[in-house]
Design a protein around this motif. Structure first.
Motif, mmCIF file in Angstrom:
data_model
loop_
_atom_site.group_PDB
_atom_site.id
_atom_site.type_symbol
_atom_site.label_atom_id
_atom_site.label_comp_id
_atom_site.label_asym_id
_atom_site.label_seq_id
_atom_site.Cartn_x
_atom_site.Cartn_y
_atom_site.Cartn_z
ATOM 1 N N SER A 8 0.839 -1.186 0.000
ATOM 2 C CA SER A 8 0.000 0.000 0.000
ATOM 3 C C SER A 8 0.878 1.240 0.000
ATOM 4 O O SER A 8 2.053 1.187 0.360
ATOM 5 C CB SER A 8 -0.926 -0.005 1.212
ATOM 6 N N ALA A 9 0.307 2.358 -0.419
ATOM 7 C CA ALA A 9 1.049 3.610 -0.480
ATOM 8 C C ALA A 9 0.096 4.782 -0.305
ATOM 9 O O ALA A 9 -1.104 4.659 -0.553
ATOM 10 C CB ALA A 9 1.777 3.740 -1.821
ATOM 11 N N ILE A 10 0.636 5.890 0.146
ATOM 12 C CA ILE A 10 -0.112 7.133 0.212
ATOM 13 C C ILE A 10 0.734 8.225 -0.433
ATOM 14 O O ILE A 10 1.947 8.081 -0.586
ATOM 15 C CB ILE A 10 -0.488 7.534 1.656
ATOM 16 N N ILE A 11 0.103 9.304 -0.805
ATOM 17 C CA ILE A 11 0.821 10.446 -1.357
ATOM 18 C C ILE A 11 0.490 11.663 -0.512
ATOM 19 O O ILE A 11 -0.651 11.863 -0.117
ATOM 20 C CB ILE A 11 0.490 10.666 -2.850
ATOM 21 N N ARG A 12 1.515 12.425 -0.181
ATOM 22 C CA ARG A 12 1.352 13.634 0.635
ATOM 23 C C ARG A 12 1.727 14.853 -0.184
ATOM 24 O O ARG A 12 2.714 14.850 -0.920
ATOM 25 C CB ARG A 12 2.269 13.579 1.857
ATOM 26 N N PHE A 13 0.929 15.895 -0.047
ATOM 27 C CA PHE A 13 1.197 17.185 -0.671
ATOM 28 C C PHE A 13 1.196 18.244 0.423
ATOM 29 O O PHE A 13 0.365 18.188 1.321
ATOM 30 C CB PHE A 13 0.096 17.566 -1.665
ATOM 31 N N PRO A 14 2.093 19.243 0.349
ATOM 32 C CA PRO A 14 1.959 20.373 1.267
ATOM 33 C C PRO A 14 0.696 21.150 0.884
ATOM 34 O O PRO A 14 0.365 21.270 -0.297
ATOM 35 C CB PRO A 14 3.206 21.208 1.041
ATOM 36 N N LYS A 15 -0.018 21.637 1.864
ATOM 37 C CA LYS A 15 -1.276 22.342 1.608
ATOM 38 C C LYS A 15 -0.994 23.647 0.852
ATOM 39 O O LYS A 15 -0.269 24.512 1.354
ATOM 40 C CB LYS A 15 -1.984 22.636 2.927
ATOM 41 N N PRO A 16 -1.547 23.785 -0.357
ATOM 42 C CA PRO A 16 -1.306 25.005 -1.137
ATOM 43 C C PRO A 16 -1.755 26.251 -0.377
ATOM 44 O O PRO A 16 -2.845 26.296 0.185
ATOM 45 C CB PRO A 16 -2.145 24.803 -2.399
ATOM 46 N N GLY A 17 -0.887 27.235 -0.331
ATOM 47 C CA GLY A 17 -1.199 28.493 0.330
ATOM 48 C C GLY A 17 -0.932 28.497 1.823
ATOM 49 O O GLY A 17 -0.838 29.559 2.430
ATOM 50 N N ALA A 18 -0.819 27.328 2.445
ATOM 51 C CA ALA A 18 -0.580 27.253 3.887
ATOM 52 C C ALA A 18 0.903 27.123 4.209
ATOM 53 O O ALA A 18 1.313 27.351 5.341
ATOM 54 C CB ALA A 18 -1.342 26.082 4.493
ATOM 55 N N VAL A 19 1.700 26.756 3.221
ATOM 56 C CA VAL A 19 3.132 26.542 3.420
ATOM 57 C C VAL A 19 3.885 27.557 2.562
ATOM 58 O O VAL A 19 3.668 27.640 1.361
ATOM 59 C CB VAL A 19 3.522 25.099 3.000
ATOM 60 N N MET A 20 4.759 28.333 3.217
ATOM 61 C CA MET A 20 5.468 29.369 2.485
ATOM 62 C C MET A 20 6.534 28.798 1.537
ATOM 63 O O MET A 20 6.705 29.288 0.436
ATOM 64 C CB MET A 20 6.114 30.358 3.442
ATOM 65 N N PHE A 21 7.218 27.729 1.965
ATOM 66 C CA PHE A 21 8.280 27.133 1.161
ATOM 67 C C PHE A 21 8.004 25.641 0.997
ATOM 68 O O PHE A 21 8.624 24.808 1.669
ATOM 69 C CB PHE A 21 9.640 27.367 1.809
#
Length: 88
Positions: A8-21
Motif C-alpha cells: 500500500s502507499a499514500i501520497i502527501r502534498f503540502p497544503k497550497p497556500g498554507a506553506v510558504m516554502f
C-alpha cells in the motif's frame, strides 16, 4: 492505495497556500524521516519517491510513501481522558 500484492502507499502534498516554502518542507520531511529510520528504532514508513512540482501532474511537491496500518491517529494519541475538549 492498496495493491493486489498486499502493498500500500499514500501520497502527501503540502497544503497550497498554507506553506510558504513547499519544496523546502518536502525536502526536510524526507530528510527527517530518513534520519529517524537510519538512527533510531522508531518505525518510519518507507519513502518510495518524492518530487518537485515539475514532476507532478497537478503542479505540487509530493512524497509517495508506504502506508502503515495504525490503531489510532495523532488526535486520539494526544487525547487526555476525562477532560473536556477545551481543557486539552
Amino acid at each position: 492505495m492498496k495493491f493486489e500484492d498486499g502493498g500500500s502507499a499514500i501520497i502527501r502534498f503540502p497544503k497550497p497556500g498554507a506553506v510558504m516554502f513547499p519544496e523546502e518542507k518536502v525536502r526536510n520531511e524526507v530528510a527527517a524521516m530518513r534520519f529517524i529510520q537510519d538512527h533510531t528504532s522508531i518505525p518510519v514508513p518507507s519513502i518510495f519517491h518524492w518530487g518537485t512540482k515539475e514532476e507532478s501532474p497537478i503542479g505540487l511537491f509530493f512524497i509517495i510513501l508506504e502506508y502503515i496500518e495504525h490503531e489510532m491517529d495523532l488526535s486520539d494519541a494526544l487525547n487526555i481522558h476525562r477532560r473536556g475538549s477545551g481543557e486539552r
